[in-house]
Design an enzyme around this catalytic site. Structure first.
Site, PDB file in Angstrom:
ATOM      1  CG  ASP A  54       6.288   6.382   6.068  1.00  0.00           C
ATOM      2  OD1 ASP A  54       7.169   7.050   5.641  1.00  0.00           O
ATOM      3  OD2 ASP A  54       6.006   6.489   7.445  1.00  0.00           O
ATOM      4  NE  ARG A  86      -6.869  -1.576   7.923  1.00  0.00           N
ATOM      5  CZ  ARG A  86      -6.054  -1.540   8.598  1.00  0.00           C
ATOM      6  NH1 ARG A  86      -5.389  -1.270   6.884  1.00  0.00           N
ATOM      7  NH2 ARG A  86      -5.397  -1.979   9.376  1.00  0.00           N
ATOM      8  CG  ASP A 123      -0.143  -0.336   2.576  1.00  0.00           C
ATOM      9  OD1 ASP A 123       1.195  -0.895   2.403  1.00  0.00           O
ATOM     10  OD2 ASP A 123      -0.965  -0.347   3.516  1.00  0.00           O
TER      11      ASP A 123
HETATM   12  P1  IMP Z   1       7.307   0.897   6.892  1.00  0.00           P
HETATM   13  O1  IMP Z   1       8.222   0.294   7.382  1.00  0.00           O
HETATM   14  O2  IMP Z   1       7.411   2.619   7.810  1.00  0.00           O
HETATM   15  O3  IMP Z   1       7.613   1.894   4.813  1.00  0.00           O
HETATM   16  O4  IMP Z   1       5.643   1.389   6.157  1.00  0.00           O
HETATM   17  C1  IMP Z   1       5.610   0.833   6.150  1.00  0.00           C
HETATM   18  C2  IMP Z   1       3.540   0.805   6.681  1.00  0.00           C
HETATM   19  O5  IMP Z   1       3.800   1.620   7.743  1.00  0.00           O
HETATM   20  C3  IMP Z   1       2.681   0.472   5.845  1.00  0.00           C
HETATM   21  O6  IMP Z   1       2.525  -0.470   5.422  1.00  0.00           O
HETATM   22  C4  IMP Z   1       1.499   0.927   6.455  1.00  0.00           C
HETATM   23  O7  IMP Z   1       0.985  -0.078   6.951  1.00  0.00           O
HETATM   24  C5  IMP Z   1       2.191   2.082   7.649  1.00  0.00           C
HETATM   25  N1  IMP Z   1       2.474   3.234   6.766  1.00  0.00           N
HETATM   26  C6  IMP Z   1       2.797   4.967   6.954  1.00  0.00           C
HETATM   27  N2  IMP Z   1       2.610   5.658   6.480  1.00  0.00           N
HETATM   28  C7  IMP Z   1       1.144   5.676   6.507  1.00  0.00           C
HETATM   29  C8  IMP Z   1       0.036   5.987   6.370  1.00  0.00           C
HETATM   30  O8  IMP Z   1       0.617   7.345   5.727  1.00  0.00           O
HETATM   31  N3  IMP Z   1      -0.948   6.027   6.773  1.00  0.00           N
HETATM   32  C9  IMP Z   1      -1.402   5.123   6.913  1.00  0.00           C
HETATM   33  N4  IMP Z   1      -0.505   3.772   7.315  1.00  0.00           N
HETATM   34  C10 IMP Z   1       0.381   4.304   6.920  1.00  0.00           C
END
Ligand code: IMP
Length: 181
Positions: free
Chosen positions: A104, A166, A101
């Protein structure tokens, strides 16, 4: 379908029409790139499920889908992620497309990629609906990208706030004053 913007949001960043169009484009590209291969679309529950459901129907070649789950992302956890549901199918020798999805910090995708690599797929690529590069810690290769966004917390089209929202058909940004759970 129209949907009233929840009060926690300030604006729609990616509307339904833009999502539909981009998903169709990505689907065509992926079908072309993976033609003749044993394509597996894998996503991480629960957020990626919504994107995967639309994307797989835009890919006009045979494929299979499978799901993994990791422990919820915890702000300030130092990037700790834990596998809570493993794949159902063997992906050894297959062409795997990890459908996410949002990327980040990149820690989740990085961790999931390392798990998938251990199963020795013939090919492993990442398709992310949303790329938020501002807070990137792990440098993950994104072969297919839906939209690049600034550093805002967003909800909708699979992305949640405390498990809710969602089912919004668009991606909307949270108001600055909303406190994350
Ligand atoms: P990462 O490991 O920081 O790349 O983040 C991955 C997970 O964090 C995603 O799969 C989401 O579950 C959650 N996440 C990161 N940014 C957002 C956001 O803007 N809205 C909702 N969930 C987020």
């Amino acid at each position: 379908m129209t949907s009233t913007l929840p009060t926690v949001c300030d604006q729609v960043l990616v509307d339904e029409a833009a999502i539909d169009q981009r998903v169709a484009e990505l689907g065509r590209q992926i079908a072309e790139d993976f033609e003749g291969q044993d394509l597996r679309l894998i996503t991480v529950l629960k957020g990626g499920l919504f994107f995967l459901a639309d994307l797989c129907r835009a890919i006009d070649i045979p494929l299979r889908v499978d799901f993994m789950a990791v422990s919820p992302y915890v702000v300030g956890s130092g990037g700790t992620v834990r596998l809570t549901k493993d794949l159902s199918d063997d992906i050894g020798g297959a062409s795997v497309l990890l459908v996410e999805d949002v990327v980040d910090t990149g820690l989740t995708v990085n961790y999931v990629l390392s798990l998938l690599r251990a199963h020795h797929p013939a090919r492993l690529e990442v398709c992310a609906l949303l790329d938020k590069p501002a807070r990137r810690i792990a440098d993950v290769p994104i072969a297919y990208r839906g939209f690049s966004l600034a550093d805002r917390f967003v909800i909708g089209y699979g992305l949640d706030l405390g498990g809710r929202y969602r089912n919004l058909p668009y991606v909307a940004s949270l108001r600055d004053e909303v406190v994350l759970p």
